[in-house]
Design a protein around this motif. Sequence first.
Motif, PDB file in Angstrom:
ATOM      1  N   GLU A  26       0.918  -1.145  -0.054  1.00 11.91           N
ATOM      2  CA  GLU A  26      -0.220   0.008   0.031  1.00 11.91           C
ATOM      3  C   GLU A  26       0.901   1.182  -0.004  1.00 11.91           C
ATOM      4  OE1 GLU A  26      -3.084   2.346   3.018  1.00 11.91           O
ATOM      5  OE2 GLU A  26      -2.266   0.722   3.510  1.00 11.91           O
ATOM      6  N   LYS A  27       0.552   2.258  -0.962  1.00 12.68           N
ATOM      7  CA  LYS A  27       1.224   3.370  -1.007  1.00 12.68           C
ATOM      8  C   LYS A  27       0.158   4.400  -0.155  1.00 12.68           C
ATOM      9  CE  LYS A  27       3.824   6.605  -3.602  1.00 12.68           C
ATOM     10  NZ  LYS A  27       4.242   7.111  -5.125  1.00 12.68           N
ATOM     11  N   THR A  28       0.660   4.957   1.023  1.00 10.79           N
ATOM     12  CA  THR A  28      -0.340   5.732   1.736  1.00 10.79           C
ATOM     13  C   THR A  28      -0.364   7.304   1.212  1.00 10.79           C
ATOM     14  OG1 THR A  28       1.177   6.492   3.469  1.00 10.79           O
ATOM     15  CG2 THR A  28       0.217   4.614   3.744  1.00 10.79           C
ATOM     16  N   TYR A  29      -1.010   8.010   1.540  1.00 12.76           N
ATOM     17  CA  TYR A  29      -1.453   9.418   1.002  1.00 12.76           C
ATOM     18  C   TYR A  29      -0.284  10.263   1.196  1.00 12.76           C
ATOM     19  CZ  TYR A  29      -1.842  10.712   6.067  1.00 12.76           C
ATOM     20  OH  TYR A  29      -1.572  10.822   7.205  1.00 12.76           O
ATOM     21  N   ASP A  30       0.614   9.876   2.317  1.00  9.24           N
ATOM     22  CA  ASP A  30       1.859  10.465   2.475  1.00  9.24           C
ATOM     23  C   ASP A  30       3.161  10.017   1.715  1.00  9.24           C
ATOM     24  OD1 ASP A  30       2.335   8.431   4.159  1.00  9.24           O
ATOM     25  OD2 ASP A  30       2.666   9.671   6.003  1.00  9.24           O
ATOM     26  N   GLY A  31       2.980   9.079   1.154  1.00  9.49           N
ATOM     27  CA  GLY A  31       3.891   8.320   0.087  1.00  9.49           C
ATOM     28  C   GLY A  31       4.688   7.354   0.668  1.00  9.49           C
ATOM     29  N   ARG A  32       4.315   6.868   2.006  1.00 15.62           N
ATOM     30  CA  ARG A  32       5.017   5.607   2.547  1.00 15.62           C
ATOM     31  C   ARG A  32       4.343   4.355   2.020  1.00 15.62           C
ATOM     32  NH1 ARG A  32       3.437   4.903   7.739  1.00 15.62           N
ATOM     33  NH2 ARG A  32       1.690   5.826   7.479  1.00 15.62           N
ATOM     34  N   ILE A  33       5.348   3.540   1.775  1.00 16.05           N
ATOM     35  CA  ILE A  33       4.691   1.985   1.287  1.00 16.05           C
ATOM     36  C   ILE A  33       4.669   1.260   2.476  1.00 16.05           C
ATOM     37  CG2 ILE A  33       5.331   0.154  -0.334  1.00 16.05           C
ATOM     38  CD1 ILE A  33       6.513   2.431  -2.263  1.00 16.05           C
ATOM     39  N   ILE A  34       3.719   0.484   2.662  1.00 17.59           N
ATOM     40  CA  ILE A  34       3.408  -0.511   3.761  1.00 17.59           C
ATOM     41  C   ILE A  34       3.100  -1.700   3.111  1.00 17.59           C
ATOM     42  CG2 ILE A  34       1.991  -0.804   5.762  1.00 17.59           C
ATOM     43  CD1 ILE A  34       1.626   2.192   5.936  1.00 17.59           C
ATOM     44  N   ILE A  35       3.788  -2.804   3.430  1.00 16.13           N
ATOM     45  CA  ILE A  35       3.531  -4.202   3.307  1.00 16.13           C
ATOM     46  C   ILE A  35       2.233  -4.678   4.080  1.00 16.13           C
ATOM     47  CG2 ILE A  35       4.374  -6.396   3.399  1.00 16.13           C
ATOM     48  CD1 ILE A  35       6.192  -4.814   1.704  1.00 16.13           C
ATOM     49  N   GLN A  36       1.265  -4.912   3.400  1.00 19.40           N
ATOM     50  CA  GLN A  36      -0.128  -5.374   3.850  1.00 19.40           C
ATOM     51  C   GLN A  36      -0.140  -6.840   4.077  1.00 19.40           C
ATOM     52  OE1 GLN A  36      -2.277  -3.376   5.210  1.00 19.40           O
ATOM     53  NE2 GLN A  36      -1.544  -1.663   4.677  1.00 19.40           N
ATOM     54  N   GLU A  37       0.451  -7.520   3.051  1.00 21.46           N
ATOM     55  CA  GLU A  37       0.404  -9.088   3.095  1.00 21.46           C
ATOM     56  C   GLU A  37       1.588  -9.585   2.299  1.00 21.46           C
ATOM     57  OE1 GLU A  37      -2.962 -12.006   1.688  1.00 21.46           O
ATOM     58  OE2 GLU A  37      -3.570  -9.904   1.990  1.00 21.46           O
ATOM     59  N   PHE A  38       2.113 -10.655   3.086  1.00 20.93           N
ATOM     60  CA  PHE A  38       3.311 -11.071   2.279  1.00 20.93           C
ATOM     61  C   PHE A  38       3.208 -13.031   2.685  1.00 20.93           C
ATOM     62  CE2 PHE A  38       7.428 -12.242   0.416  1.00 20.93           C
ATOM     63  CZ  PHE A  38       8.077 -13.303   1.393  1.00 20.93           C
ATOM     64  N   GLU A  39       3.310 -13.619   1.437  1.00 16.47           N
ATOM     65  CA  GLU A  39       3.418 -15.149   1.826  1.00 16.47           C
ATOM     66  C   GLU A  39       4.523 -15.668   0.816  1.00 16.47           C
ATOM     67  OE1 GLU A  39       0.237 -18.728   2.568  1.00 16.47           O
ATOM     68  OE2 GLU A  39      -0.358 -16.886   1.633  1.00 16.47           O
ATOM     69  N   ALA A  40       4.893 -16.798   1.019  1.00 17.30           N
ATOM     70  CA  ALA A  40       5.855 -17.630   0.199  1.00 17.30           C
ATOM     71  C   ALA A  40       5.278 -19.151   0.380  1.00 17.30           C
ATOM     72  CB  ALA A  40       7.442 -17.636   0.595  1.00 17.30           C
ATOM     73  N   ILE A  41       4.961 -19.626  -0.719  1.00 12.90           N
ATOM     74  CA  ILE A  41       4.289 -20.823  -0.895  1.00 12.90           C
ATOM     75  C   ILE A  41       4.721 -21.887  -1.652  1.00 12.90           C
ATOM     76  CG2 ILE A  41       1.857 -22.294  -1.144  1.00 12.90           C
ATOM     77  CD1 ILE A  41       0.908 -19.198  -1.337  1.00 12.90           C
ATOM     78  N   SER A  42       5.226 -23.147  -1.098  1.00 10.37           N
ATOM     79  CA  SER A  42       6.025 -23.995  -2.025  1.00 10.37           C
ATOM     80  C   SER A  42       4.778 -24.556  -2.830  1.00 10.37           C
ATOM     81  CB  SER A  42       6.363 -25.228  -1.055  1.00 10.37           C
ATOM     82  OG  SER A  42       7.100 -26.250  -1.919  1.00 10.37           O
ATOM     83  N   HIS A  43       5.611 -24.526  -4.295  1.00 11.36           N
ATOM     84  CA  HIS A  43       4.394 -25.069  -5.331  1.00 11.36           C
ATOM     85  C   HIS A  43       4.428 -26.443  -5.775  1.00 11.36           C
ATOM     86  CE1 HIS A  43       7.577 -24.728  -8.301  1.00 11.36           C
ATOM     87  NE2 HIS A  43       7.703 -23.666  -8.104  1.00 11.36           N
TER      88      HIS A  43
END
Length: 99
Positions: A26-43
Amino acid sequence: MTEINNSKFAVGICMGASSVSYVKAEKTYDGRIIIQEFEAISHNGDPKKVLIEKLKNFNISVTPTVVTGRKFRHLVDLTKITEPEAVEIAFAYHNKSGE
């Protein structure tokens, strides 16, 4: 980026040799980038199946989505960039923010 309440969202996916990783940022209104969700899944040899299952969680028709991965990124009809390009973009943001 998809805009919700003055915030913008995007999804990055890496279709690697042994796993599929994704990040929703997410890039917030003040320009910061925030990780909202992350996952690594073996395929287990079927990255497309894992990716399709995960894409159900994102509205990719309106959320910008980009895919990296040397071999498997070509399995999907999404915007593709190389991993070095992704690293350069991330570094440019990181270096600019001074964090």
